[in-house]
Scaffold this motif. Structure first.
Motif, short mmCIF file in Angstrom:
data_model
loop_
_atom_site.label_atom_id
_atom_site.label_comp_id
_atom_site.label_asym_id
_atom_site.label_seq_id
_atom_site.Cartn_x
_atom_site.Cartn_y
_atom_site.Cartn_z
N VAL A 1 0.84 -1.20 0.00
CA VAL A 1 0.00 0.00 0.00
C VAL A 1 0.88 1.25 0.00
O VAL A 1 0.61 2.22 -0.71
CB VAL A 1 -0.97 -0.01 1.20
N SER A 2 1.96 1.22 0.77
CA SER A 2 2.88 2.35 0.81
C SER A 2 3.53 2.60 -0.54
O SER A 2 3.74 3.75 -0.94
CB SER A 2 3.96 2.12 1.87
N LEU A 3 3.85 1.53 -1.25
CA LEU A 3 4.43 1.68 -2.59
C LEU A 3 3.45 2.35 -3.55
O LEU A 3 3.84 3.21 -4.34
CB LEU A 3 4.87 0.32 -3.16
N ILE A 4 2.18 1.96 -3.47
CA ILE A 4 1.18 2.59 -4.32
C ILE A 4 1.05 4.07 -3.96
O ILE A 4 1.01 4.93 -4.84
CB ILE A 4 -0.19 1.88 -4.21
N ALA A 5 1.01 4.37 -2.68
CA ALA A 5 0.91 5.77 -2.25
C ALA A 5 2.13 6.56 -2.72
O ALA A 5 2.00 7.69 -3.20
CB ALA A 5 0.77 5.86 -0.74
N ALA A 6 3.31 5.98 -2.62
CA ALA A 6 4.52 6.66 -3.06
C ALA A 6 4.52 6.87 -4.57
O ALA A 6 4.95 7.92 -5.06
CB ALA A 6 5.76 5.87 -2.63
N ALA B 1 -4.80 7.19 -1.15
CA ALA B 1 -4.37 5.85 -1.55
C ALA B 1 -3.99 5.03 -0.32
O ALA B 1 -4.42 3.88 -0.16
CB ALA B 1 -3.20 5.94 -2.53
N ALA B 2 -3.20 5.63 0.58
CA ALA B 2 -2.75 4.93 1.77
C ALA B 2 -3.93 4.57 2.69
O ALA B 2 -4.00 3.45 3.21
CB ALA B 2 -1.74 5.78 2.53
N THR B 3 -4.84 5.49 2.86
CA THR B 3 -6.00 5.25 3.72
C THR B 3 -6.89 4.14 3.15
O THR B 3 -7.26 3.20 3.87
CB THR B 3 -6.83 6.54 3.90
N ASN B 4 -7.22 4.23 1.87
CA ASN B 4 -8.09 3.23 1.25
C ASN B 4 -7.45 1.84 1.26
O ASN B 4 -8.10 0.84 1.56
CB ASN B 4 -8.44 3.64 -0.18
N ALA C 1 -6.30 -4.65 -1.64
CA ALA C 1 -5.80 -3.41 -1.02
C ALA C 1 -5.17 -2.50 -2.07
O ALA C 1 -5.37 -1.28 -2.05
CB ALA C 1 -4.81 -3.73 0.08
N VAL C 2 -4.42 -3.07 -2.99
CA VAL C 2 -3.81 -2.28 -4.07
C VAL C 2 -4.91 -1.68 -4.94
O VAL C 2 -4.85 -0.50 -5.31
CB VAL C 2 -2.83 -3.15 -4.89
N ASP C 3 -5.93 -2.47 -5.24
CA ASP C 3 -7.05 -1.96 -6.02
C ASP C 3 -7.76 -0.83 -5.28
O ASP C 3 -8.07 0.20 -5.86
CB ASP C 3 -8.03 -3.10 -6.34
N ALA C 4 -7.98 -1.02 -3.98
CA ALA C 4 -8.63 0.02 -3.18
C ALA C 4 -7.78 1.29 -3.15
O ALA C 4 -8.31 2.40 -3.20
CB ALA C 4 -8.88 -0.48 -1.75
N ALA C 5 -6.46 1.12 -3.09
CA ALA C 5 -5.56 2.27 -3.03
C ALA C 5 -5.57 3.08 -4.33
O ALA C 5 -5.29 4.28 -4.32
CB ALA C 5 -4.13 1.81 -2.73
N THR C 6 -5.92 2.43 -5.42
CA THR C 6 -5.94 3.13 -6.71
C THR C 6 -7.35 3.53 -7.14
O THR C 6 -7.53 4.17 -8.17
CB THR C 6 -5.32 2.26 -7.83
N ARG C 7 -8.34 3.21 -6.36
CA ARG C 7 -9.75 3.44 -6.71
C ARG C 7 -10.10 4.90 -6.89
O ARG C 7 -11.02 5.23 -7.62
CB ARG C 7 -10.60 2.89 -5.58
N HIS C 8 -9.42 5.79 -6.22
CA HIS C 8 -9.75 7.22 -6.31
C HIS C 8 -9.35 7.82 -7.66
O HIS C 8 -9.71 8.94 -7.96
CB HIS C 8 -9.09 8.00 -5.16
#
Length: 136
Positions: free
Chosen positions: A23-28, A38-41, A107-114
């Motif tokens: 999740v942190s990698l997606i947020a970064a 992204a991190a929250t989702n 979780a990765v999908d949720a992090a990119t959902r926005h």
């Protein structure tokens, strides 16, 4: 029938570091977009996990060790941890290994959902995370 697997404290730390690290990698990778969202989702999705993996990810712990001055240093920790988590779970209970993989991918999908369309950077990071989960 559910198999109870035995995870050491180090194993649990590896699972948490891998999952929350993904999740942190997606947020970064989403640094120019909305990394906090992204991190929250993504974290909320991990917290909603079920099975033994869910218990490990939901535990209050300070053993998630994600340090790095840039995305590359973070990836150097997280991608191997994802593969290690899949390997250690797969040796004990393939169903829990699959549960972990699907949990991280959700979780990765949720992090990119926005994002209506993930940026090329986020899409590339998602691909690297997926590859690490299937490398074991």
């Amino acid at each position: 029938m559910s198999i109870t697997i035995t995870l050491t404290d180090q194993d649990k730390a590896t699972l948490r570091t891998a999952a929350y690290g993904a999740v942190s990698l997606i947020a970064a990778a989403d640094a120019t977009g909305k990394p906090h969202k992204a991190a929250t989702n993504g974290s909320n999705a991990l917290y909603a996990a079920t099975g033994q993996v869910g218990h490990v990810l939901a535990a209050k712990s300070k053993d998630i060790n994600l340090k790095g001055k840039n995305v590359a240093e973070l990836a150097d920790q997280v991608l191997p941890a994802l593969t290690a988590a899949m390997s250690l779970l797969g040796q004990q209970d393939p169903a829990e290994a699959e549960n972990f993989r699907s949990t991280v991918l959700v979780a990765v999908d949720a992090a990119t959902r926005h994002q209506s369309q993930p940026s090329p950077t986020v899409a590339a990071m998602t691909s690297k995370i997926t590859g690490a989960l299937y490398a074991a």
